[in-house]
Enzyme design. Structure first.
Site, PDB file in Angstrom:
ATOM      1  N   LYS A  32      -3.936   8.544   5.318  1.00 40.07           N
ATOM      2  CA  LYS A  32      -3.347   9.125   6.529  1.00 40.07           C
ATOM      3  C   LYS A  32      -2.031   9.846   6.231  1.00 40.07           C
ATOM      4  O   LYS A  32      -1.747  10.884   6.836  1.00 40.07           O
ATOM      5  CB  LYS A  32      -3.136   8.054   7.604  1.00 40.07           C
ATOM      6  CG  LYS A  32      -2.029   7.062   7.351  1.00 40.07           C
ATOM      7  CD  LYS A  32      -1.863   6.122   8.529  1.00 40.07           C
ATOM      8  CE  LYS A  32      -0.750   5.120   8.268  1.00 40.07           C
ATOM      9  NZ  LYS A  32       0.570   5.746   8.111  1.00 40.07           N
ATOM     10  N   THR A  33      -1.219   9.303   5.308  1.00 37.86           N
ATOM     11  CA  THR A  33       0.047   9.974   4.985  1.00 37.86           C
ATOM     12  C   THR A  33      -0.219  11.323   4.325  1.00 37.86           C
ATOM     13  O   THR A  33       0.477  12.308   4.586  1.00 37.86           O
ATOM     14  CB  THR A  33       0.907   9.089   4.067  1.00 37.86           C
ATOM     15  OG1 THR A  33       1.124   7.819   4.700  1.00 37.86           O
ATOM     16  CG2 THR A  33       2.251   9.737   3.793  1.00 37.86           C
ATOM     17  N   GLN A 247      -5.590  -2.006  13.356  1.00 38.57           N
ATOM     18  CA  GLN A 247      -4.369  -2.483  12.711  1.00 38.57           C
ATOM     19  C   GLN A 247      -3.221  -2.659  13.710  1.00 38.57           C
ATOM     20  O   GLN A 247      -2.045  -2.647  13.329  1.00 38.57           O
ATOM     21  CB  GLN A 247      -3.958  -1.527  11.584  1.00 38.57           C
ATOM     22  CG  GLN A 247      -4.985  -1.457  10.466  1.00 38.57           C
ATOM     23  CD  GLN A 247      -4.511  -0.618   9.296  1.00 38.57           C
ATOM     24  OE1 GLN A 247      -3.624  -1.010   8.528  1.00 38.57           O
ATOM     25  NE2 GLN A 247      -5.104   0.563   9.143  1.00 38.57           N
ATOM     26  N   ARG A 598      -4.931  -4.900   2.196  1.00 38.89           N
ATOM     27  CA  ARG A 598      -3.805  -4.616   1.301  1.00 38.89           C
ATOM     28  C   ARG A 598      -4.256  -4.678  -0.155  1.00 38.89           C
ATOM     29  O   ARG A 598      -3.563  -4.193  -1.054  1.00 38.89           O
ATOM     30  CB  ARG A 598      -2.662  -5.633   1.484  1.00 38.89           C
ATOM     31  CG  ARG A 598      -2.005  -5.726   2.854  1.00 38.89           C
ATOM     32  CD  ARG A 598      -1.600  -4.418   3.421  1.00 38.89           C
ATOM     33  NE  ARG A 598      -2.644  -3.895   4.306  1.00 38.89           N
ATOM     34  CZ  ARG A 598      -2.741  -2.636   4.693  1.00 38.89           C
ATOM     35  NH1 ARG A 598      -1.876  -1.747   4.247  1.00 38.89           N
ATOM     36  NH2 ARG A 598      -3.687  -2.239   5.510  1.00 38.89           N
TER      37      ARG A 598
END
Length: 716
Positions: A32-33, A247, A598
């Site tokens: 997404k970044t 999330q 993660r």
């Protein structure tokens, strides 16, 4: 540069979309970044949008800095003047420019967590019920503010003496801030929204500055933050939001998942793009995460897939106690390092639902000589010496800052004890001046003392240096602390702790110097305001130590190997969340999902039996284990007391082993004991010839037992 190189079809569609309103549902590890930053570069370079017309908002300084650096590298020689900020830092900018319309000077002070605690503690002294903690008051106030509930609204909603007292504290706390001209983190957004609401001309000015607004982590947006976004979006503004409902883990502090879920209703014609290709984890880890989260009903359906390969299945251990669980975790970490010499401890994280769960883990890591670092505790800017130094600077730029003055006037000691401080406060109130002015104008013996005169001289000297603009902020701080005898007071201690504090102060000087170098026009007031906005994640840096942190702190991070501990009912899912919120189970499942995702190479899960003093019940396996059991490879029940990197060090059968009766058995707090009548328990006190044992059976509770009693055995 071609911003589409390396993008998958959905990422490419998001980056190049011409939709006015776009919602990107970005699964964990889906890039997404990369999409956000490439979108900004695409707007500037390919569509010709002036960079200063673009506003990108995220939640942490760390994320904002990463986005800014990525955009700059993508644009190469092109200048980037896009505004990339957190919600709070953007609001600081607005209020510094236009806050005077609400009565706030540009040099307003931001009270941080520690300041808030001090204010509430002082106010709580006059409250009738002293059983309400400072933390509870502050959580109540912040939650009400996140929902945009005013003081009057909170008072009207109170329906019990308990609620009335919390609402009264909210009123007194807010009155105190407004009287002093202070703002807390929540107020930064609330006051900006108030400014836009009450002054349409100011709202129009800020709307006109931005043609494209991008919002990161949109699923964590609360009501007041969403109001801010709505005020910034005009009929001509394009809005691009990125988030993942799966999330959403911050509803306890006001995050409203309905905002991202209802986006297409609020913005007619909005387009959806789903990013479901994961670039972080193996498919085995994702299979478990997908199986877990599909049990939630309130979500946008997606199924994460990856080309990283299947990888090893999830490994799970269930121990007889939290001590055994911790022992197993330490053993597996040792094995990982021996079997993978190229790895280092910095690639390992241990995640837990609540901070208290780290105690046993830390103990076993210490015994195994495994280096570790705990995150989510004291932030750098909350450390005593750093906070002292910042408060010295706060008084330099604003002598009316009573909170900062009160903290440093006796740091180091200058003879200003509680009695003297109360006199200064009284004089300040009577004269309607700041505490600084009250003491400065005083003719008392205290004011005439050499130490106090030296303090005022140090402040004046720093103010003159700041006004002259001839030395850096770091140098001003260095001279200020020397003039005030603060540095010397640490140097004379000649201890390791004092040296660490001096090192931290030097780090602060470097921080000030670097920020000033990056932007010479940034004034000291703005920098001090910025330090108050740093979060736990801003402290996390690459290291060669195992990272210990809560799942909330781990949000947005990734590690090769993740140990999710405490997967027991009442711990994860958390008992309080289950009982206090109708949506508690789904949020707890989202927490576990965040923890799962993660992990990059291997995911380890663990749980423990035994009486849990935090939950007040006997522990049993979390329901989440059942939901992912098909994706668990190894199911370890108990371990041998030996670490071995070449042969399996764990047994799959559960076996109870007791010491043979010995005359001189050594007992320590934390040992597991078995009584022939009362059953299993934990030794909590060893006193001479007696043991105090807390038994699993809550009806029995704690009992004092003679050490020599033949019916008691130590459990291995």
């Amino acid at each position: 540069m071609n911003y589409l190189t390396g993008l998958n079809p959905n990422q490419k569609a998001a980056v190049t979309s011409q939709a006015k309103y776009l919602r990107v549902i970005a699964g964990a590890g889906s890039g997404k970044t990369k999409v956000l930053t490439n979108r900004i570069a695409y707007l500037i370079n390919d569509l010709g949008i002036p960079s200063e017309r673009i506003l990108a908002i995220t939640f942490t300084n760390k994320a904002a800095d990463e986005m800014r650096h990525r955009v700059e590298s993508l644009l190469e020689d092109h200048a980037c003047r896009s505004t990339i900020k957190t919600f709070h830092s953007f609001c600081v900018r607005v209020l510094r420019e236009d806050g005077r319309l609400l009565g706030y000077a540009p040099n307003f002070e931001i009270v941080d967590d520690e300041d808030q605690k001090k204010i509430v503690k002082n106010l709580a002294k006059d409250m009738p019920d002293d059983r309400i903690s400072t933390k509870e008051y502050l959580n109540y106030i912040s939650y009400k503010k996140s929902l945009n509930v005013s003081v009057e609204g909170a008072l009207n909603m109170a329906n019990s003496p308990y609620d009335e007292q919390r609402a009264t504290m909210y009123k007194q706390y807010q009155d105190y801030l407004e009287n002093k001209g202070y703002l807390d983190f929540d107020d930064l957004i609330i006051k900006t929204v108030q400014l836009f609401k009450e002054h349409p001309n100011v709202r129009d000015k800020w709307q006109s500055r931005f043609s494209d607004i991008l919002v990161d982590e949109f699923q964590d947006t609360n009501d007041i933050q969403y109001s801010l976004i709505r005020y910034l979006v005009s009929k001509d503004t394009s809005l691009f939001v990125v988030g993942d409902p799966d999330q959403t883990i911050y509803t306890w502090r006001g995050a409203n998942m309905k905002i991202i879920m209802n986006f297409k209703h609020d913005f007619k014609g909005a387009v959806d793009i789903v990013l479901d290709t994961n670039y972080r984890s193996t498919q085995s880890i994702l299979n478990g995460a997908n199986a877990l989260i599909q049990n939630n009903q309130d979500r946008v359906k997606k199924n994460l897939e990856t080309e990283n390969g299947l990888g090893g299945k999830i490994i799970y251990y269930h121990g007889d106690s939290t001590n055994e669980e911790a022992y197993w975790v330490a053993g597996r970490i040792q094995e990982l390092m021996k079997l993978n010499p190229q790895e280092n401890y910095g690639n390992v994280a241990i995640l837990y639902r609540s901070n208290y769960y780290s105690a046993g883990i830390e103990n076993e890591l210490l015994k195994a000589h495994i280096p570790y670092a705990i995150y989510g505790g004291h932030k750098f800017f909350d450390r005593k010496e750093v906070k002292d130094a910042i408060c010295y600077l706060r008084v330099v730029v604003n002598p009316n800052d009573d909170l900062a003055f009160e903290r440093i006037i006796n740091e180091p000691r200058r003879g200003v004890g509680d009695k003297a401080l109360s006199v200064i406060k009284y004089d300040s109130k009577q004269q309607k001046v700041s505490m600084y002015d009250a003491l400065d104008k005083s003719t008392s013996r205290l004011r005439q003392s050499g130490d106090i005169s030296r303090f005022f001289d140090a402040i004046i000297h720093a103010q003159e240096a700041l006004k002259a603009k001839q030395v850096s902020y770091g140098d001003i701080l260095n001279t200020l602390l020397e003039d005030a005898n603060y540095t010397q007071s640490l140097e004379v201690q000649q201890s390791e702790e004092a040296n660490d504090r001096l090192d931290n102060i030097n780090q602060l000087k470097n921080f000030l110097f670097e920020l000033q170098q990056e932007n010479p026009d940034r004034d000291l007031i703005e920098i001090l305001q910025e330090t108050a906005l740093f979060s736990d994640q801003d402290e996390i840096k690459n290291s060669k130590s195992v990272s210990l942190m809560t799942i909330h702190t781990a949000k947005g991070l990734e590690f090769d190997y993740v140990f999710l501990v405490g997967l027991s009912e009442g711990v994860l899912p958390n008992m309080r969340s289950l009982t206090e919120s109708k949506d508690g189970l789904e949020e707890e499942r989202r927490l576990a999902y965040v923890a799962f995702t993660r992990a990059k190479k291997q995911l380890f899960l663990s749980s423990a039996e035994g009486y849990n003093y935090a939950t007040g019940v006997n522990s049993k396996e979390s329901r989440f284990i059942d939901e992912v059991r098909d994706y668990i490879s190894d199911y370890y029940i108990r371990h041998t007391k030996k670490y071995n990197a070449t042969t399996p060090a764990f047994k799959k059968e559960k076996k109870m082993v007791f010491n043979e009766k010995e005359e001189n058995v050594t007992w320590r707090p934390g040992d597991l004991a078995v009584h022939t009548v009362f059953g299993e328990g934990v030794v909590i006190i060893v006193d001479g010839d007696t043991l105090t044992i807390a038994f699993k059976d809550s009806k029995i509770g704690s009992k004092m037992i003679a050490k020599g009693f033949s019916g008691i055995s130590k459990k291995k």
